[in-house]
Design an enzyme around this catalytic site. Structure first.
Site, mmCIF file in Angstrom:
data_model
loop_
_atom_site.group_PDB
_atom_site.id
_atom_site.type_symbol
_atom_site.label_atom_id
_atom_site.label_comp_id
_atom_site.label_asym_id
_atom_site.label_seq_id
_atom_site.Cartn_x
_atom_site.Cartn_y
_atom_site.Cartn_z
ATOM 1 N N HIS A 241 0.849 -1.183 0.000
ATOM 2 C CA HIS A 241 0.000 0.000 0.000
ATOM 3 C C HIS A 241 0.883 1.230 0.000
ATOM 4 O O HIS A 241 1.789 1.339 0.810
ATOM 5 C CB HIS A 241 -0.884 0.016 1.258
ATOM 6 C CG HIS A 241 -1.944 -1.027 1.224
ATOM 7 N ND1 HIS A 241 -3.037 -0.937 0.421
ATOM 8 C CD2 HIS A 241 -2.060 -2.195 1.893
ATOM 9 C CE1 HIS A 241 -3.801 -2.005 0.593
ATOM 10 N NE2 HIS A 241 -3.228 -2.784 1.485
ATOM 11 N N CYS A 283 -0.566 1.914 -5.066
ATOM 12 C CA CYS A 283 -1.286 3.109 -5.473
ATOM 13 C C CYS A 283 -0.286 4.260 -5.567
ATOM 14 O O CYS A 283 0.629 4.346 -4.754
ATOM 15 C CB CYS A 283 -2.338 3.477 -4.417
ATOM 16 S SG CYS A 283 -3.472 2.143 -4.077
#
EC number: 2.6.1.-
Lengths: 472, 406
Positions: A241, A283
């Site tokens: 992440h 991301c």
């Protein structure tokens, strides 16, 4: 002395550097300023003819070194430039004669070698920065890349794998000891020969940076070290992440893009890599490579700043998403690569366009010296060795007498060896007949119960029965 | 022919000038390079005698000692030049010690019962060579036999010679499947050189390696820079006459060691000397290494070590400059002082020509500088750089500006 050597790196004039060193180190060797003058004279013609026949190659590619003989290169930088001016007229005549197949094969050789990478070994650092069951796909990502890299030839000793490794034996895993990367449980990427070097709570920012920079405590085992040198191509793959400028490690800390860029610079200072390929699937992944400033780094990311990288395949039986989109399509691409394939990096940049990936993959090649279309995929994902034929031997004298006597010694040794037997291990007889140890004495259970009943009765006698409802 | 008067110091050369008509040298040869730091140059009676003799001496000296291309190869990492040159890429980097592993690969033990007297061969051929090279580092040698170890490539059949061959393009893929079984990386922290002797299986015998023109290679061997070498040993077809499998195969260690030692020389960067014309090179010595070749290696290694040590110390200084609050422990500081002193001593010794002490000092310089640079306490993560400390733009406008400026 220090200052002089420091100047060595910053100046671009190679000729001056070499002359300075020679003057410093070998005051006796005064002929260093004019290397080709020693070749003039009766033997000069031979040298000239040799250099001239390779002239077409040198002219075509403007390279600084001229080959001499089959396969071995001699760096004669200044000699070529001077001989070019000296023997320009001879060139025309000799060209007609020698521009046959000999020169053509030399050109081919040199072209091949000019575009090839200068590495001699390959390393891979694969990092999955998440833990917990719902981040199954990050572990599957990393393990799939691990499988591909092993299939294409990089051995386990050259792979540093950092995983939380809490998927295969997670109590929520309906198929224990497996990690699947395709839905319907088609492909198990866990298997029984996965070598995880940093597992569970060892996957921290500090350990990751220690692996990269080499500042590891001396007690670290060899499998946990990145023992790369100046001729290593390193593949670094990270997934997890991330956000704009940072990557989250195990939900407790972060690494910023500045720290990563500084770590790569520390690696470059010590020449711990020849070329580096950095792939990130998180991301806003492109933010992680924005700050790189060391040379010879190529970077790929799954999404731009402001975009999210999406996951790919939910599996209803396992209950989580199995892979991320970008890595899934990269792996499909890698399935077609075998160790001998000539596919280059430009094809890797085209993997997973926006229609398939929803996010826009990005890449960065401005720090990389070679053109991406000349970079083979196997330069980073595989381990293709540079190989040369051995053409020379040295002469050794044969000692036949010693050979015969040692042969007889071997035979005698085999007969005289003692029969092997096991060493004494546990004293089994003693253990079987041991007396049981005395346990500590505890008061019997009923006694304790009676004691507590007595205490409660005394309590209620003294303070009255009305307190009972508060207790029971 | 010539008896050596005394032991030559490392890094020195003695040149004897003999008369023009002397019969020590064959008539057409002008000079001779001997195995132990001596050379003989023929004199001449001429007006320009000094110049001509001087040129010949310089030619001989350049063949035997340090020249620019040797230096360029040693400094190849630090100079922004053509990195892809094969000669610069091939030699091992300078290190304190090396580990050499000899492996015998027998993929077909049912047909071949292979024996090799590796201990004797190492004692007789390899150990003298390594003893001659002992100034360049510590060497340790081990050996192993691997059964059922296949090459990664299927050889092709050539009906013209009824033999199998591996062509040059498939050679790079041979090494990887075997490498995981070699176990070389577990042995030590020194760089490892692997030498493999492969006895092809009965179904693929005899096996030859072809170069790019399609001709079989005489040595039947190839090597990979910074890794090692592989030689294919074909079993003589006469040994199959007994037709009882497995046949006993005694490996001819002389032939094997000739190839392995040549590969070892190449991998160490001891190139074939560039003999000037009309010069006679002495025959090979029993160790396979001439003393002045060792000198060239030590010169190159000293220069490489000095360059490495100075760049390490410089980048350490840059790191400290960037992160001003980094803490230097006392032992790290003492290593830095030791490294600087060793660099200075080594440069002085090189300037005065004392090669042995210069090389030792340069090795100390590299060891100390690497200990200082790679000390675990210097991880820059542990010391926050200023640009990551203060981002409270809203809360400390004035004081932040003044601290960032320094």
């Amino acid at each position: 002395m220090l200052y002089l050597f420091y100047n060595l790196q910053t100046e671009n004039a190679v000729k001056n550097k070499k002359v300075n060193i020679l003057r410093l180190l070998c005051p006796g060797l005064s002929s260093s300023t004019k290397p080709q003058s020693s070749k003039a004279g009766p033997e000069g013609h031979l040298e000239e003819a040799r250099m001239v026949s390779q002239k077409p190659a040198a002219l075509l590619y403007g390279s600084a070194s001229a080959p001499s003989g089959a396969g071995s290169l001699k760096p004669v930088n200044m000699a070529v430039t001077d001989s070019l001016s000296r023997a320009a007229t001879v060139l025309a005549a000799v060209l007609l004669l020698s521009f046959g197949s000999v020169a053509a094969s030399h050109i081919e050789d040199q072209a091949e070698q000019f575009f090839r990478s200068g590495h001699t070994n390959n390393w891979a650092v694969l990092v999955c920065t998440s833990r917990f069951w719902f981040n199954y796909r990050h572990v599957a990502n990393t393990l799939s890349v691990y499988r591909s890299v092993k299939r294409l030839g990089i051995p386990d000793s050259h792979i540093v794998l950092m995983l939380a490794d809490d998927m295969a034996c997670n109590p929520r895993n309906p198929k224990p000891a497996t990690v699947f990367s395709h839905k319907n449980m088609e492909l198990n990427v866990y298997g029984d020969d996965v070598e995880v070097d940093y597992r569970s709570y060892e996957v921290t920012v500090e350990n990751f940076l220690r692996v990269l920079t080499g500042r590891i405590p001396p007690s670290t085992p060899r499998s946990k070290r990145l023992l790369s040198d100046d001729r290593s191509n390193i593949l670094i793959y990270m997934t997890g992440h991330g956000g704009n400028g940072f990557l989250k490690f195990q939900d407790s800390e972060e690494i910023t893009n500045i720290e990563l860029a500084d770590a790569f610079e520390q690696m470059w200072q010590k020449r711990r890599y020849n070329e580096l390929l950095f792939i990130i699937d998180t991301c806003q992944g492109a933010s992680m490579y924005e700050r790189f400033y060391s040379p010879n780094i190529m970077a790929l990311a799954s999404s731009q700043v402001g975009e999210d990288s999406l996951s790919h395949q939910p599996d209803p039986a396992i209950g989580v998403h199995l892979m991320d989109r970008y890595t899934f399509y990269v792996l499909e691409f890698l399935e077609e690569i075998n160790p001998a394939s000539q596919t280059n990096m430009n094809d890797l940049f085209q993997v997973c366009p926006k229609s398939l990936c929803v996010s826009t993959p990005g890449h960065r090649t401005d720090l990389f010296q070679r053109d991406p279309k000349n970079v083979l995929i196997t330069d980073f994902f595989g381990s293709v060795r540079k190989v040369e034929i051995t053409t020379e031997t040295i002469k050794l004298q044969q000692d036949s007498e010693i050979m015969e006597s040692s042969y007889k010694e071997d035979q005698m040794d085999e007969k005289l060896m003692e029969p092997l037997k096991y060493a004494e291990q546990l004293p089994v007889a003693q253990i079987i007949h041991q007396k049981p140890k005395l346990k500590d004495w505890h008061p019997p259970g009923g006694f304790i119960l009676g004691l507590w009943a007595l205490i409660i009765m005394v309590f209620f006698k003294t303070y009255g029965i009305k307190h009972m409802k508060f207790i029971f | 022919m010539l008896d050596e008067p005394q032991e030559q110091a490392e890094g020195s050369l003695t040149v004897y000038v003999i008369s023009e008509h002397s019969s020590l040298l064959p008539q057409d040869m002008m000079s001779y390079i001997g195995p132990k730091r001596t050379a003989v140059v023929r004199g001449i009676m001429h007006r320009e005698a000094f110049n001509i003799i001087g040129r010949r001496i310089v030619q001989v000296a350049q063949a035997m000692s340090l020249t620019e291309d040797v230096l360029a190869a040693a400094l190849a990492d630090h100079l922004p030049e053509d990195k892809w040159s094969a000669e610069k890429r091939r030699p091992l980097k300078s290190s304190l010690g090396y580990e050499i592993t000899f492996s015998l690969l027998n993929p077909d033990p049912k047909s071949h019962d292979v024996h090799w007297d590796i201990e004797g061969a190492v004692r007789r051929y390899v150990q003298p060579f390594l003893n001659a090279l002992s100034a360049a580092g510590n060497f340790s040698v081990d050996s192993q036999i691997l059964y059922y170890a296949m090459l990664g490539v299927n050889p092709r059949f050539d009906s013209a010679s009824s033999s199998y061959y591996l062509d040059m393009h498939s050679l790079p893929h041979v090494i990887n499947p075997v490498e995981s079984r070699l176990g070389s990386s577990a042995a030590s922290l020194y760089p490892v050189l692997n030498f493999l002797l492969y006895v092809p299986e009965l179904a693929h015998s005899p096996l030859y390696i072809q170069d790019k023109d399609g001709a079989p290679v005489a040595t039947n061997a190839f090597h990979s820079p910074r890794w090692g070498g592989i030689m294919v040993y074909n079993v003589d077809s006469k040994t199959y006459n007994a037709s009882v499998l497995p046949v006993r195969v005694e490996v001819d260690m002389v032939r094997v060691m000739e190839v392995f030692l040549a590969q070892l020389r190449l991998l160490f960067g001891i190139a074939q000397p560039q003999v000037p014309p009309k010069c006679l090179l002495s025959g090979p010595t029993s160790e396979g290494l001439m003393t002045w070749e060792l000198d060239r290696l030590l010169w190159a290694r000293s220069v490489e070590n000095l360059a490495t040590a100075t760049t390490t110390l410089t980048s350490l200084a840059q790191l400290l400059g960037k992160i001003s609050n980094i803490v230097i422990k006392d032992d790290v500081a003492s290593e830095v002082y030791k490294a600087v002193a060793a660099v200075q001593k080594s440069a002085e010794e090189l300037a005065s020509g004392h090669l042995a002490s210069a090389f030792v000092a340069s090795q100390e310089a590299v060891t100390s500088s690497e200990l200082a640079f790679f000390d675990p306490s210097l991880l820059h993560l542990l010391y926050f750089p200023d640009d990551q400390k203060f981002d409270c733009l809203f809360f400390c406008p004035i004081s932040q500006h003044s601290t960032l400026v320094h």
